[in-house]
Each structure stands twice: as C-alpha cells, then as structure tokens.
Design a protein around this motif. Sequence first.
Motif, PDB file in Angstrom:
ATOM      1  N   ARG A 287      80.236 -51.355  76.668  1.00 27.67           N
ATOM      2  CA  ARG A 287      78.929 -51.199  77.331  1.00 27.67           C
ATOM      3  C   ARG A 287      79.032 -51.141  78.857  1.00 27.67           C
ATOM      4  N   THR A 288      80.260 -51.115  79.376  1.00 30.19           N
ATOM      5  CA  THR A 288      80.459 -51.174  80.822  1.00 30.19           C
ATOM      6  C   THR A 288      81.069 -49.868  81.316  1.00 30.19           C
ATOM      7  N   PRO A 289      80.331 -49.068  82.097  1.00 33.87           N
ATOM      8  CA  PRO A 289      80.805 -47.720  82.456  1.00 33.87           C
ATOM      9  C   PRO A 289      81.928 -47.674  83.478  1.00 33.87           C
ATOM     10  N   TRP A 290      82.145 -48.744  84.243  1.00 34.53           N
ATOM     11  CA  TRP A 290      83.127 -48.653  85.321  1.00 34.53           C
ATOM     12  C   TRP A 290      84.548 -49.013  84.916  1.00 34.53           C
ATOM     13  N   VAL A 291      84.741 -49.454  83.666  1.00 34.02           N
ATOM     14  CA  VAL A 291      86.041 -49.974  83.263  1.00 34.02           C
ATOM     15  C   VAL A 291      86.426 -49.476  81.879  1.00 34.02           C
ATOM     16  N   ASP A 292      87.731 -49.391  81.631  1.00 34.08           N
ATOM     17  CA  ASP A 292      88.240 -49.034  80.308  1.00 34.08           C
ATOM     18  C   ASP A 292      89.585 -49.717  80.117  1.00 34.08           C
ATOM     19  N   PHE A 293      90.072 -49.725  78.884  1.00 34.24           N
ATOM     20  CA  PHE A 293      91.402 -50.269  78.606  1.00 34.24           C
ATOM     21  C   PHE A 293      92.472 -49.327  79.140  1.00 34.24           C
ATOM     22  N   LEU A 294      93.576 -49.900  79.589  1.00 32.25           N
ATOM     23  CA  LEU A 294      94.724 -49.085  79.955  1.00 32.25           C
ATOM     24  C   LEU A 294      95.358 -48.489  78.697  1.00 32.25           C
ATOM     25  N   ALA A 295      95.370 -49.248  77.611  1.00 34.82           N
ATOM     26  CA  ALA A 295      95.897 -48.760  76.334  1.00 34.82           C
ATOM     27  C   ALA A 295      94.956 -47.701  75.778  1.00 34.82           C
ATOM     28  N   ALA A 296      95.450 -46.471  75.626  1.00 36.05           N
ATOM     29  CA  ALA A 296      94.598 -45.366  75.217  1.00 36.05           C
ATOM     30  C   ALA A 296      94.152 -45.483  73.759  1.00 36.05           C
ATOM     31  N   ASP A 297      95.007 -46.035  72.908  1.00 35.66           N
ATOM     32  CA  ASP A 297      94.749 -46.123  71.473  1.00 35.66           C
ATOM     33  C   ASP A 297      94.362 -47.555  71.117  1.00 35.66           C
ATOM     34  N   ALA A 298      93.195 -47.709  70.500  1.00 35.55           N
ATOM     35  CA  ALA A 298      92.725 -49.054  70.146  1.00 35.55           C
ATOM     36  C   ALA A 298      93.711 -49.778  69.238  1.00 35.55           C
ATOM     37  N   SER A 305      98.007 -59.743  76.650  1.00 34.75           N
ATOM     38  CA  SER A 305      97.944 -59.194  78.004  1.00 34.75           C
ATOM     39  C   SER A 305      96.962 -58.021  78.008  1.00 34.75           C
ATOM     40  N   ILE A 306      95.707 -58.327  78.259  1.00 38.02           N
ATOM     41  CA  ILE A 306      94.639 -57.333  78.183  1.00 38.02           C
ATOM     42  C   ILE A 306      94.546 -56.615  79.528  1.00 38.02           C
ATOM     43  N   CYS A 307      94.967 -55.361  79.545  1.00 39.42           N
ATOM     44  CA  CYS A 307      95.046 -54.594  80.792  1.00 39.42           C
ATOM     45  C   CYS A 307      93.902 -53.592  80.876  1.00 39.42           C
ATOM     46  N   LEU A 308      93.235 -53.578  82.017  1.00 42.92           N
ATOM     47  CA  LEU A 308      92.058 -52.745  82.230  1.00 42.92           C
ATOM     48  C   LEU A 308      92.269 -51.829  83.428  1.00 42.92           C
ATOM     49  N   ARG A 309      91.640 -50.677  83.395  1.00 45.21           N
ATOM     50  CA  ARG A 309      91.672 -49.760  84.525  1.00 45.21           C
ATOM     51  C   ARG A 309      90.248 -49.415  84.935  1.00 45.21           C
ATOM     52  N   ILE A 310      90.056 -49.119  86.204  1.00 39.32           N
ATOM     53  CA  ILE A 310      88.740 -48.756  86.728  1.00 39.32           C
ATOM     54  C   ILE A 310      88.568 -47.249  86.581  1.00 39.32           C
ATOM     55  N   VAL A 311      87.472 -46.832  85.954  1.00 39.62           N
ATOM     56  CA  VAL A 311      87.246 -45.411  85.680  1.00 39.62           C
ATOM     57  C   VAL A 311      86.036 -44.852  86.423  1.00 39.62           C
ATOM     58  N   ASP A 312      85.399 -45.654  87.253  1.00 36.54           N
ATOM     59  CA  ASP A 312      84.267 -45.185  88.052  1.00 36.54           C
ATOM     60  C   ASP A 312      84.753 -44.090  89.005  1.00 36.54           C
ATOM     61  N   PRO A 313      84.156 -42.882  88.950  1.00 38.38           N
ATOM     62  CA  PRO A 313      84.578 -41.808  89.862  1.00 38.38           C
ATOM     63  C   PRO A 313      84.514 -42.188  91.335  1.00 38.38           C
ATOM     64  N   ALA A 314      83.612 -43.113  91.671  1.00 39.61           N
ATOM     65  CA  ALA A 314      83.520 -43.539  93.068  1.00 39.61           C
ATOM     66  C   ALA A 314      84.805 -44.200  93.529  1.00 39.61           C
ATOM     67  N   ILE A 315      85.577 -44.736  92.586  1.00 43.39           N
ATOM     68  CA  ILE A 315      86.851 -45.385  92.918  1.00 43.39           C
ATOM     69  C   ILE A 315      88.027 -44.462  92.608  1.00 43.39           C
ATOM     70  N   THR A 316      87.996 -43.783  91.468  1.00 45.18           N
ATOM     71  CA  THR A 316      89.119 -42.929  91.088  1.00 45.18           C
ATOM     72  C   THR A 316      89.280 -41.727  92.020  1.00 45.18           C
ATOM     73  N   SER A 317      88.237 -41.410  92.773  1.00 42.04           N
ATOM     74  CA  SER A 317      88.324 -40.311  93.734  1.00 42.04           C
ATOM     75  C   SER A 317      89.033 -40.716  95.027  1.00 42.04           C
ATOM     76  N   LEU A 318      89.273 -42.023  95.191  1.00 43.55           N
ATOM     77  CA  LEU A 318      89.958 -42.508  96.387  1.00 43.55           C
ATOM     78  C   LEU A 318      91.460 -42.262  96.274  1.00 43.55           C
ATOM     79  N   ASP A 319      92.181 -42.359  97.386  1.00 44.87           N
ATOM     80  CA  ASP A 319      93.631 -42.227  97.313  1.00 44.87           C
ATOM     81  C   ASP A 319      94.223 -43.452  96.617  1.00 44.87           C
TER      82      ASP A 319
END
Length: 388
Positions: A287-298, A305-319
């Motif tokens: 339910r959270t649009p700015w984050v996703d799991f690093l592991a692509a396959d559930a 070790s629960i690893c998360l990545r930020i997927v918000d375009p406002a952040i992913t567009s940065l260097d």
Amino acid sequence: MTKPTVRPANPNFSSGPCAKRPGWSLSQLKTDSLGRSHRAAIGKSRLAEVLDRSRSILGIPDDYRIGIVPASDTGAVEMALWSMLGARGVDMLAWESFGEGWVTDVVKQLKLDDVRTMTADYGHLPDLGSVGADRDVVFTWNGTTSGVAVPNADWIANDRTGLTFADATSAAFAMDLPWQKLDVTTWSWQKVLGGEGAHGMIVLSPRAVERLESFSPGRPLPKIFRMTKGGKLNEGIFKGETINTPSMLAVEDHLDALRWAESIGGLPALIDRSRANLSAVAEWVERTPWVDFLAADAATRSSTSICLRIVDPAITSLDEKAQGEVPKAITKLLESEGVAYDINGYRDAPPGLRIWGGGTVESTDMKALLPWLDWAYQAVKAEKAKAA
C-alpha cells in the motif's frame, strides 16, 4: 505527515549483531563458567550444551558433526573452503556481497583451476538449474545484503557426487534447512538468535567428513582452519573442544537464546515469528507507493534481512550519490528519534533500507516501525525538495 506516536518497544533492527531475544537481560545469564578454563569440566559441558541444543532445535541428523569455530560465520566458511575445495570442479554462486567475497577467495586466493562463477544482480538469483551434480557448489542460503534467499533445495540433486557448501548465517534458526541436501553448513551466533560476535558454527555431513579424511589440499593451512589430525577428523572439535579460546560470556548468552527458542516452540515458532515480520512489511509495501522490495520475486524474499529500495521517481531521477543520501538520512532521523537503529542498506548494495526481521524481533515492533518509515521518508523528501 504527522509524526507517529507509537514507537517500537525495541528499536534494534540491525542485521548483525541482531536484536536480543524479548525480555533479555545481562543479569539473567549464568556466570559460574566465567573466569574458568573452557577446557575445565564446566566449560566443556556448556560448549557441549550449545552443540546439543543446536542439533535438537535445528533437527540436524545424528550422524552430522557440529562444531564451534573461530571468527564467526566468516571463519567457518573460510576453514571449509581452504580445507575441502580442489578435489573436483566447483560452482560458485553469488548474488550479493558475501557470496562475491567467497568467489574472490576461491578464484583469487585459492586460485583453483576448475571454477565456474554464476552471478546475478542484487534482487535476483543466478540460474540454479545450471549447477553441476558432479561438482562442488558454494552458495549463501540467504543473501544478507540483498534480501534474496534460495526458495528451496530442489535444485540440489539427490544423487550428487559433489559437496554443497551453504553459508546459512542469516537463515539458520529462521528457515527450514534440508540437511540431507547440505554437506557443509555454517552460521554465526550474532544473527538469528541475537548472540555475540566472533563465534561460528560448522556442520559437516558424513560425505563432508569423508572429503576431509580422503583429500589433502596441498596448501598450507593455519591452525584455526585444521579439522583433521593425522589424516582423520579431529573429533574433539565436534565435542566442544574448540580450536581457540571462546568467550564463556558469549557462550552463556547463546545458551540463554537457545533455551528461549526451545521455550517458545523451537524452530517452527522461530520461523513463524520471522515470517510474521516479513508479512507485516509486505502488507505495508503493497500500500506504499514510494518503496518496494529489492528482491524481485516474492518467492525469494528473505524473512530475516528484509531489503527495500526507494521507487519514487522524485528520488530515482536523482544521481546515484543523491539517491544514496536518502536512506542514510532516513536512518539518521529515525535513530535520533530512538525509533530504529542501523537500518541503512549494506554499503555494497544498491541504496535502500535493510530491516532485520528474525525471530527475536517482535512483530508488534515491526508494525510500529512502518508508520515511522513513512514519516521519515516524507520528511527527508521535503528537505530534499527545499534544498533543490
């Protein structure tokens, strides 16, 4: 976003050393072994108790040897690689930093002739089906720095002639390890049961023992790597006669954790507790649009070790540097609030957050953390926008 009011009762979400068991207190540890020799009767009995309780909880077969070894999981893996590899070709699997480290050891340090390296980017697994049944294979059961675990052991042949070497440091006591598929298995005290560092565990199948007794690697082995004496297995190592001096305080602490694990229902309860933590995070990610799991396959997502990545375009567009600053800022903000400690992603992994969800972490604490992640992210994002 309004700051949450409910805080985790225990803010320790580090991926190693990990949170102590619920209700832990230093005053509860036995101290009669402290200041005594680990080779005295009391020391030997406590070390043997670690082996016996570990075997019972994990369901390790009676004919498998269990030893306490120096230098944490790293030492356990190294002594296995240096003592046993070279008898046949070896397949090295790597999809995160620790697996990559074992590849470096085998390729650049041991310099074995017949090595196949199979790698995958963070968040993915290599092709497990390409592993040769007639070759040794070295892999991490759970990639601690990527949050990606092997889903099962179906890819390991029952009629294999090679040995399987499994670095299971963040899997043991949280995942069901199929011992009949594993020949050399390692872990450390400071992971799932929240013990203290510097102590590793190694489990050898009868086939692994046969390799040790029949194969001479033809290279010098330091004392802490030697598991044989006169061409035979040094059985003392697997009866609590450690190669070097262990910390008896750490031993007492680990026994406390093992007894707690037994009291809550053993391995099934530990697995359930860890999966409950992953489930809580998964529901929040959904339910959270700015984050996703690093592991692509559930199916390959780690419950520890629960690893998360930020997927918000406002952040992913940065260097890349600016992207990396965001999880660091989130971590720093939550630490200043006393809400969560040590949750920044691993230094070699893609920028993100890494939250420990092993069995010593209460699901109520995990659930309490999640609104704080939202709050901290929005605060850091707003600060970034203001600075721009």
